[in-house]
Design a protein around this motif. Structure first.
Motif, PDB file in Angstrom:
ATOM      1  N   THR A  62       4.243  -8.035   7.994  1.00  0.00           N
ATOM      2  CA  THR A  62       5.043  -7.856   6.784  1.00  0.00           C
ATOM      3  C   THR A  62       4.111  -7.662   5.602  1.00  0.00           C
ATOM      4  OG1 THR A  62       6.828  -9.219   7.665  1.00  0.00           O
ATOM      5  CG2 THR A  62       6.755  -8.912   5.273  1.00  0.00           C
ATOM      6  N   ALA A  63       4.407  -6.637   4.800  1.00  0.00           N
ATOM      7  CA  ALA A  63       3.518  -6.324   3.680  1.00  0.00           C
ATOM      8  C   ALA A  63       4.327  -5.943   2.451  1.00  0.00           C
ATOM      9  CB  ALA A  63       2.586  -5.179   4.064  1.00  0.00           C
ATOM     10  N   LYS A  64       3.778  -6.287   1.300  1.00  0.00           N
ATOM     11  CA  LYS A  64       4.378  -5.864   0.043  1.00  0.00           C
ATOM     12  C   LYS A  64       3.903  -4.446  -0.287  1.00  0.00           C
ATOM     13  CE  LYS A  64       4.559 -10.492  -2.045  1.00  0.00           C
ATOM     14  NZ  LYS A  64       4.092 -11.331  -3.185  1.00  0.00           N
TER      15      LYS A  64
ATOM     16  N   ARG B 132       4.005  -1.436  -3.702  1.00  0.00           N
ATOM     17  CA  ARG B 132       4.282  -1.201  -5.117  1.00  0.00           C
ATOM     18  C   ARG B 132       4.251   0.291  -5.380  1.00  0.00           C
ATOM     19  NH1 ARG B 132       0.299  -4.213  -8.804  1.00  0.00           N
ATOM     20  NH2 ARG B 132       1.674  -5.956  -8.243  1.00  0.00           N
TER      21      ARG B 132
ATOM     22  N   GLU C 250       8.817  -2.731  -6.580  1.00  0.00           N
ATOM     23  CA  GLU C 250       8.092  -3.529  -5.597  1.00  0.00           C
ATOM     24  C   GLU C 250       9.040  -3.940  -4.487  1.00  0.00           C
ATOM     25  OE1 GLU C 250       4.440  -5.706  -7.861  1.00  0.00           O
ATOM     26  OE2 GLU C 250       6.432  -6.604  -8.200  1.00  0.00           O
ATOM     27  N   GLY C 251       8.578  -3.857  -3.261  1.00  0.00           N
ATOM     28  CA  GLY C 251       9.410  -4.200  -2.124  1.00  0.00           C
ATOM     29  C   GLY C 251       8.603  -4.719  -0.959  1.00  0.00           C
ATOM     30  N   ILE C 252       9.280  -4.931   0.174  1.00  0.00           N
ATOM     31  CA  ILE C 252       8.664  -5.495   1.371  1.00  0.00           C
ATOM     32  C   ILE C 252       8.816  -4.528   2.545  1.00  0.00           C
ATOM     33  CG2 ILE C 252       8.714  -7.392   3.029  1.00  0.00           C
ATOM     34  CD1 ILE C 252       7.737  -8.282   0.330  1.00  0.00           C
TER      35      ILE C 252
ATOM     36  N   ASP D 175       8.726  -4.521   6.532  1.00  0.00           N
ATOM     37  CA  ASP D 175       8.710  -5.435   7.672  1.00  0.00           C
ATOM     38  C   ASP D 175       8.194  -4.709   8.914  1.00  0.00           C
ATOM     39  OD1 ASP D 175      10.911  -4.027   8.940  1.00  0.00           O
ATOM     40  OD2 ASP D 175      12.255  -5.065   7.560  1.00  0.00           O
TER      41      ASP D 175
ATOM     42  N   ILE E 198      -0.040  -0.490  -0.870  1.00  0.00           N
ATOM     43  CA  ILE E 198       0.515  -1.354   0.180  1.00  0.00           C
ATOM     44  C   ILE E 198      -0.494  -2.448   0.502  1.00  0.00           C
ATOM     45  CG2 ILE E 198       1.381  -1.469   2.552  1.00  0.00           C
ATOM     46  CD1 ILE E 198       2.233   1.442   2.310  1.00  0.00           C
ATOM     47  N   GLU E 199       0.001  -3.648   0.724  1.00  0.00           N
ATOM     48  CA  GLU E 199      -0.875  -4.778   1.045  1.00  0.00           C
ATOM     49  C   GLU E 199      -1.567  -4.581   2.379  1.00  0.00           C
ATOM     50  OE1 GLU E 199       0.669  -9.000  -0.859  1.00  0.00           O
ATOM     51  OE2 GLU E 199       1.415  -8.350   1.083  1.00  0.00           O
TER      52      GLU E 199
ATOM     53  N   GLY F 131      -3.745  -9.395   2.253  1.00  0.00           N
ATOM     54  CA  GLY F 131      -2.854  -9.583   1.110  1.00  0.00           C
ATOM     55  C   GLY F 131      -3.288  -8.853  -0.144  1.00  0.00           C
TER      56      GLY F 131
ATOM     57  N   LEU G  27      -3.545  -5.379  -2.334  1.00  0.00           N
ATOM     58  CA  LEU G  27      -2.905  -4.078  -2.482  1.00  0.00           C
ATOM     59  C   LEU G  27      -3.946  -2.967  -2.417  1.00  0.00           C
ATOM     60  CD1 LEU G  27      -0.290  -4.800  -5.301  1.00  0.00           C
ATOM     61  CD2 LEU G  27       0.240  -4.058  -2.976  1.00  0.00           C
TER      62      LEU G  27
END
Length: 339
Positions: free
Chosen positions: A27-29, A31, A82-84, A86, A113-114, A118, A120
């Motif tokens: 799972t990554a954040k 932006r 910003e979102g996730i 999965d 993307i992360e 963690g 970006l």
């Protein structure tokens, strides 16, 4: 991936996008940012940047179109989503969205993307400054639409590149016009009436503009009419009220030959209006509506209160035209669902 472009339609919004395949096992954040502005004379016009995650099974994941914070400023500003992501995410779609009329401007798209630590990391995207855009189908790195179906020409919007001295970069300029809009050249009550007529017209065009000949000619039973016949009947009735109210007369012999079959509908109309594409019917409808708009430019609200035929005033008659078109629009939508 380039898609085959389908024929143009009318609608009051447009979008553009590009897609990035995802192969993350964690799972990554993410932006997304872009610089944008809007120039419009109507408070209803807005724009946005947007992002959507498509899953491997075809379902939709994260989706943000900035509905709660639309772009309304005429100054260049940076906007962010910003979102996730999965583990089931297979595709990240992102781009811009334009609603209603105005000049919509976008540039400097950036995506991060992360990584597994963690942090970006910036992801390379194609043509973030929109160099060399010629039209909505000539945007290197970008596609028209939302990645849900093949790109389709939206008749109300024009795409091109321009250059900002302030930003020192090129940008995408989308100019939106309103085929069904009403300008300020009408008196107040006439403008309200025409806005309602145009709203019904817009909904009808949206309901029919992608239909094929079999759907247009479909006749559910002998008591009902085909969609093609209903469209011509709507146009014929509006033409009849033009003559009755603006000219205060009945149909000439030439006008009767032109419109009588469509006015009466039924078997004779079914034989006459068959085998035509939707453009044939839209042309009839738009020509009648253009004349209506032209005729009303030369009238005032006082004219609406004047009595014409059947001892009713002109406002009454044109509200009947509005009601009549709304009624038959409901029939059109019902028949379309039956085809």
């Amino acid at each position: 991936m380039k898609h085959c472009v389908t024929k143009g339609i009318s609608q009051d919004w447009t979008a553009f996008y590009q897609s990035i395949p995802l192969h993350y096992r964690y799972t990554a954040k993410f932006r997304l940012t872009a610089i944008a502005k809007i120039q419009s004379s109507t408070p209803y016009s807005t724009s946005a940047i947007w992002a959507r995650i498509d899953h491997k099974d075809g379902s939709r994941g994260f989706f943000d179109t900035m509905t709660d914070r639309p772009i309304v400023s005429n100054e260049w500003k940076e906007y962010m989503i910003e979102g996730i992501l999965d583990e089931n995410a297979s595709l990240l779609n992102f781009g811009g969205l334009c609603k209603y009329t105005g000049v919509f401007c976008f540039t400097n798209f950036s995506l991060s993307i992360e990584n597994e630590k963690g942090i970006l990391e910036k992801i390379t995207i194609n043509n973030p400054g929109f160099d060399g855009v010629m039209d909505q189908f000539s945007m290197t790195g970008w596609e028209q639409g939302t990645a849900r179906k093949a790109p389709i020409e939206i008749k109300e919007y024009r795409f091109s590149s321009d250059y900002s001295k302030k930003l020192g970069t090129s940008y995408l300029q989308v100019i939106g016009s309103a085929i069904f809009g009403i300008d300020t050249q009408y008196t107040p009550q006439i403008k309200i009436l025409l806005c309602m007529l145009q709203d019904v017209g817009k909904r009808m065009v949206r309901a029919i503009q992608e239909l094929g000949i079999p759907e247009i000619d479909y006749l559910p039973n002998e008591r009902l009419n085909s969609i093609g016949v209903l469209i011509t009947h709507i146009a014929a009735t509006e033409a009849y009220y033009q003559i009755a109210t603006f000219r205060n007369s009945t149909l000439t012999e030439e006008e009767r030959l032109l419109w009588e079959t469509a006015l009466n509908m039924g078997e004779k109309a079914h034989k006459k209006y068959i085998g035509h594409s939707i453009d044939y019917y839209l042309d009839i409808y738009h020509r009648v509506r253009e004349k209506t708009l032209h005729l009303f430019r030369h009238k005032s609200d006082d004219w609406l209160r004047e009595t014409s035929f059947h001892h009713h005033n002109n406002h009454h008659h044109w509200l009947h035209v509005l009601e009549h078109q709304s009624y038959h629009l409901g029939q059109i939508i019902m028949i379309r669902k039956m085809t």
